[in-house]
Structures are given as structure tokens and as C-alpha cells.
Design a protein around this motif. Structure first.
Motif, short mmCIF file in Angstrom:
data_model
loop_
_atom_site.label_atom_id
_atom_site.label_comp_id
_atom_site.label_asym_id
_atom_site.label_seq_id
_atom_site.Cartn_x
_atom_site.Cartn_y
_atom_site.Cartn_z
N SER A 147 105.57 68.96 -31.64
CA SER A 147 104.27 69.29 -31.05
C SER A 147 103.15 68.34 -31.46
O SER A 147 102.02 68.52 -31.00
N GLN A 148 103.45 67.32 -32.27
CA GLN A 148 102.38 66.45 -32.74
C GLN A 148 102.93 65.08 -33.12
O GLN A 148 104.13 64.92 -33.36
N MET A 149 102.02 64.12 -33.18
CA MET A 149 102.41 62.76 -33.51
C MET A 149 102.44 62.54 -35.02
O MET A 149 101.85 63.29 -35.79
N ALA A 150 103.14 61.48 -35.41
CA ALA A 150 103.07 61.02 -36.79
C ALA A 150 101.65 60.51 -37.07
O ALA A 150 100.85 60.32 -36.15
N PRO A 292 97.72 67.39 -41.72
CA PRO A 292 96.57 66.49 -41.83
C PRO A 292 96.95 65.07 -41.45
O PRO A 292 98.06 64.61 -41.75
N ALA A 293 96.07 64.38 -40.78
CA ALA A 293 96.30 62.99 -40.39
C ALA A 293 94.97 62.28 -40.29
O ALA A 293 93.94 62.91 -40.02
N LYS A 294 94.97 60.97 -40.53
CA LYS A 294 93.73 60.20 -40.44
C LYS A 294 93.14 60.29 -39.05
O LYS A 294 91.93 60.41 -38.87
N SER A 295 94.00 60.22 -38.04
CA SER A 295 93.59 60.43 -36.64
C SER A 295 94.52 61.48 -36.05
O SER A 295 95.58 61.15 -35.51
N PRO A 296 94.17 62.77 -36.17
CA PRO A 296 95.07 63.82 -35.68
C PRO A 296 95.34 63.69 -34.19
O PRO A 296 94.49 63.24 -33.42
N SER A 297 96.52 64.10 -33.79
CA SER A 297 96.88 64.09 -32.37
C SER A 297 96.62 65.46 -31.76
O SER A 297 96.46 66.45 -32.48
N ASN A 298 96.57 65.49 -30.44
CA ASN A 298 96.55 66.77 -29.75
C ASN A 298 97.94 67.40 -29.82
O ASN A 298 98.94 66.71 -29.96
N GLN A 299 97.98 68.72 -29.73
CA GLN A 299 99.27 69.40 -29.75
C GLN A 299 99.83 69.50 -28.33
O GLN A 299 99.15 69.96 -27.42
N VAL A 300 101.06 69.05 -28.16
CA VAL A 300 101.81 69.23 -26.91
C VAL A 300 103.15 69.82 -27.32
O VAL A 300 103.97 69.15 -27.97
N TYR A 301 103.38 71.07 -26.95
CA TYR A 301 104.56 71.78 -27.44
C TYR A 301 105.79 71.43 -26.62
O TYR A 301 105.95 71.88 -25.49
N TYR A 302 106.67 70.62 -27.22
CA TYR A 302 108.00 70.39 -26.65
C TYR A 302 108.88 71.59 -26.98
O TYR A 302 109.53 72.16 -26.10
N VAL A 303 108.93 71.97 -28.24
CA VAL A 303 109.60 73.20 -28.65
C VAL A 303 108.66 73.96 -29.59
O VAL A 303 107.69 73.41 -30.10
N TYR A 304 108.97 75.23 -29.80
CA TYR A 304 108.22 76.04 -30.76
C TYR A 304 109.11 76.21 -31.98
O TYR A 304 110.08 76.96 -31.97
N LEU A 305 108.78 75.47 -33.03
CA LEU A 305 109.63 75.40 -34.21
C LEU A 305 109.03 76.22 -35.35
O LEU A 305 107.93 75.93 -35.81
N ILE A 306 109.77 77.21 -35.79
CA ILE A 306 109.38 77.98 -36.97
C ILE A 306 110.24 77.54 -38.15
O ILE A 306 111.29 76.90 -37.97
N GLU A 307 109.79 77.85 -39.35
CA GLU A 307 110.67 77.82 -40.51
C GLU A 307 110.81 79.25 -40.98
O GLU A 307 109.83 80.02 -40.99
N CYS A 308 112.03 79.63 -41.35
CA CYS A 308 112.28 81.04 -41.62
C CYS A 308 113.33 81.24 -42.70
O CYS A 308 114.21 80.41 -42.90
N ASP A 309 113.21 82.37 -43.40
CA ASP A 309 114.22 82.79 -44.36
C ASP A 309 115.49 83.21 -43.62
O ASP A 309 115.42 83.75 -42.52
N ARG A 310 116.63 82.96 -44.23
CA ARG A 310 117.94 83.37 -43.70
C ARG A 310 118.08 82.94 -42.24
O ARG A 310 118.43 83.73 -41.36
N ARG A 311 117.81 81.67 -42.02
CA ARG A 311 117.79 81.13 -40.66
C ARG A 311 119.07 81.42 -39.89
O ARG A 311 119.04 81.88 -38.75
N ASP A 312 120.23 81.16 -40.49
CA ASP A 312 121.48 81.31 -39.77
C ASP A 312 121.77 82.78 -39.42
O ASP A 312 122.34 83.08 -38.38
#
Length: 388
Positions: A147-150, A292-312
Motif C-alpha cells: 500500500s505504500q512506497m519505499a 515514516p519516510a522523508k517523502s511519504p507516499s500516498n496509500q494505494v491498497y493492492y492488498v490489505y495486509l495484517i500481522e496477526c498472532d497464530r497466523r496459520d
């Protein structure tokens, strides 16, 4: 449940990780007209429709050149070669990305050097990249994920200070910009993938190389057609590839391009809905956030990625209820059997390793309904409510 007239799932049936069936059905009359025009023309590859797509992408991104090819991976390989990367060179890439980022480097005879990523953006860590520079380093190739650039301003400064090429795996980066510059145009060039699941997706495979460099563009056009000189038919100065974009894919992409802003807005609406519904599950679930980024990018959602406990376990729970997901990515590139023996795979990558254990993409695409997103979120709540 399945709609017996169309054979496609209804809102009460399975929710795949991706589907574009509804929009294709909705738009079929216009799509059919475009396809019939291509069929009637008798020109099925590298023709006027592909040229129209190149012009449209160039205009939208601001690129001086947009070079259509058969797929995003070919675009990466051709970009690397067109920029002069070859045997004996090292290219620094992030350890958390799709395999093609590193395999493209190997395809041109160079060595990928894998470095850790930053939390949140999952993009190349500039400090780790600088620490990995050697006398053989020729380029750094960040990846823009999810959803964002480097942090491109910092990475460009790094490349300039060390006299390195800056290339971008911007396969997911359509319409992403930082400081007004589109993804793929911060250095010598970048790429777009039009794989069906992408923000701008085709009916099959297609890709695009973006560059403001006339020399890179000219060589890329030659390489995509077996190395044939574009100024003279059947004249070859080097070995290239058979990597043309076909006219049917170009026609479909032009149709999708007309709807791209609308579909990006819909993706953002769905992401905001997930954000709101999943927020109470912290700390079990971490929703996407802008790093945080020196020049933040706009968000464009390719996927909606969460991090989660007990993922599998969560994956199995959702699958049992008909909800598809994708684990992007289940292991860092340092743990891929092909890459593990390489010297460039020996840097520690704790952030990438942690993400590989916890990251999960929930369904997110324009055809997804609010009701379906609510069902997905409710199932995630049910899992953590039942197991916490």
C-alpha cells in the motif's frame, strides 16, 4: 451459495482472496466491443492498441517512456539488462518480497544481495542497504509493497552518494507517488505488473517498463523483441526475449484504466472499513500503517495486509468458513533453497523473518462488497474471541 445462472458465488457464498468476476460481467458489453475491434483488426500483438496503452500509462505516471512487455517479471529482467546490469555485478534487494525480485537479478547473471526491511512499509531498510554495499555493488532495487512506497528520497540519496544505479521493483506501484514522483521514476527506471490480482490487472499476463532514460527505453524495446533493432527489421545486435504485450490484454487494460481511480477509491473504502472493524483486536491483530519516510507516499491498497498472532491457525479458520487469504510472504528470500547458499543471503533479516510468520492478506478488491468485508472481519473476531 452459488448463483445458478452465472456459476459465480453470491454474497452469502465463499469469499475468494481475489475475484474480478462481477466487474467483468457488469462491463462485458463494453469489453466485448473492444475485443471485437481487436479481432476485426487482424493485429493481435504489438499493435496500435498496445501503443495506445503505452501512451496512456506514460501520461498517467508522467514517464517519458512506457514499454509494454509480456509480464511484470520480464519487465524486471529487461530493465536490469537495459540499465547495464550483468555478470559480476551485485544488486541490493529486500529480503521480504516476491521471488521474482531476486530471480530477475539472477537471470541477468548478477548476484542479489538480500537486506532487511522496515516495519510497516516492508520496504528496504536504507541503513541495512548501505551496510551491504561492496566494490561489486552496481545498483539498489527497492520494492514498493502492498500500500505504500519505499523511502525513495533517502534511497535516492544513498544511490547518488555511492555512484549506484537506482532501479525500482514497482510492480505493485500504479498511482503511488512520493514528492510528486510516480513509483518507478526515481532513478533509471521501474516496472508495473498487470497480473490479474494487481490494482490494474489484465485478463492474463502483461507488464510495463517505466523510464525517463532514452537509452534504457531504446534498449528495452529492442530486448523485448529478441534483440531486434527497432530501426531495421530482422537486424539483431544482441540476444533478447520474446516478450510482447498482446492486443487483447492491452484492450482490457485500457478499459480497466478508465475505472482505475474509482477502483482505487473503493479499495481505500474497504481498507478503512477493515481498519475500523479490526481495531478492537489489537494486539492480536495489527492493521496496516504508514511507515515514516522523508517523502511519504500516498496509500494505494493492492492488498490489505495484517500481522496477526497464530497466523496459520487463523488461515485454517477462515478457509473452513469459505474465506480465501494469502500469506505474503511465508518465508524471507534468505530462506529460499535456491538463494540460501548465496553470499548475499547471509545478512540477518529479523524484521522480514517476523513478518513472514505473521503477515496475512485478507480479501480486498473492488468487487468485494461491504457485507463480505463485514463477514471476513466477524470471522477474525470469532477466531480470537474463541481462542484468547
Amino acid at each position: 451459495m452459488t448463483d445458478t445462472t452465472t456459476g459465480h458465488p453470491t454474497e452469502d457464498g465463499p469469499i475468494p482472496s481475489f475475484s474480478g468476476a462481477r466487474s467483468v460481467r457488469r462491463d462485458w458489453p463494453r469489453l466485448e466491443a473492444r475485443i471485437r475491434r481487436v479481432a476485426a483488426s487482424g493485429r493481435f500483438t504489438s499493435g496500435p492498441v498496445t501503443a495506445e496503452l503505452e501512451a496512456a500509462i506514460a501520461e498517467r505516471t508522467g514517464a517519458r517512456h512506457a514499454v509494454a512487455v509480456a509480464n511484470g517479471t520480464d519487465a524486471l529482467v529487461i530493465l536490469l539488462r537495459a540499465a547495464g546490469i550483468g555478470p559480476g555485478d551485485e544488486v541490493i534487494v529486500p529480503a521480504y518480497t516476491f521471488f521474482a525480485t531476486a530471480s530477475a537479478v539472477l537471470h541477468v547473471g548478477a548476484d542479489p544481495v538480500l537486506v532487511d526491511v522496515l516495519p510497516g512499509s516492508y520496504a528496504m531498510d536504507p541503513e541495512r542497504a548501505e551496510a551491504a554495499i561492496t566494490e561489486r555493488t552496481r545498483a539498489i532495487m527497492p520494492v514498493h509493497l502492498f500500500s505504500q512506497m519505499a523511502d525513495m528520497e533517502v534511497l535516492k540519496d544513498l544511490a547518488d552518494r555511492h555512484g549506484l544505479l537506482l532501479l525500482e521493483d514497482s510492480a505493485e506501484g500504479i498511482d503511488m507517488r512520493a514528492a510528486g514522483t510516480h513509483a518507478g521514476l526515481w532513478g533509471s527506471g521501474g516496472v508495473l505488473s498487470f497480473f490479474p490480482t494487481k490494482t490494474l490487472g489484465s485478463l492474463g499476463d502483461a507488464g510495463m517498463l517505466l523510464t525517463d532514460d532514452d537509452t534504457v527505453a531504446a534498449r528495452a524495446r529492442r530486448l523485448r523483441c529478441h534483440g531486434q533493432d527497432t530501426d531495421g527489421a530482422y537486424v539483431y545486435h544482441e540476444i533478447g526475449y520474446n516478450s510482447r504485450c498482446d492486443e487483447l490484454q492491452a484492450a482490457f487494460l485500457l478499459h480497466r484504466l478508465d475505472r482505475l481511480s474509482e477502483e482505487i477509491e473503493r479499495r481505500a473504502e474497504l481498507a478503512a472499513r477493515y481498519d475500523r472493524l479490526l481495531a478492537p483486536l489489537a494486539p492480536h491483530v495489527t492493521t496496516p500503517w504508514m511507515a515514516p519516510a522523508k517523502s511519504p507516499s500516498n496509500q494505494v491498497y493492492y492488498v490489505y495486509l495484517i500481522e496477526c498472532d497464530r497466523r496459520d491457525e487463523l488461515v485454517a479458520h477462515l478457509d473452513a468458513h469459505g474465506v480465501g487469504t494469502e500469506a505474503y510472504y511465508p518465508r524471507p528470500l534468505t530462506e529460499q533453497p535456491l538463494l540460501a547458499p548465496l553470499a548475499g543471503s547471509r545478512h540477518p533479516v529479523p524484521v522480514a523473518a517476523a513478518a513472514a510468520r505473521r503477515a496475512l492478506a485478507l480479501p480486498l478488491y473492488p468487487d468485494l462488497t461491504d457485507r463480505e468485508a463485514d463477514r471476513v472481519a466477524a470471522l477474525v473476531h470469532a477466531f480470537y474471541g474463541a481462542t484468547s
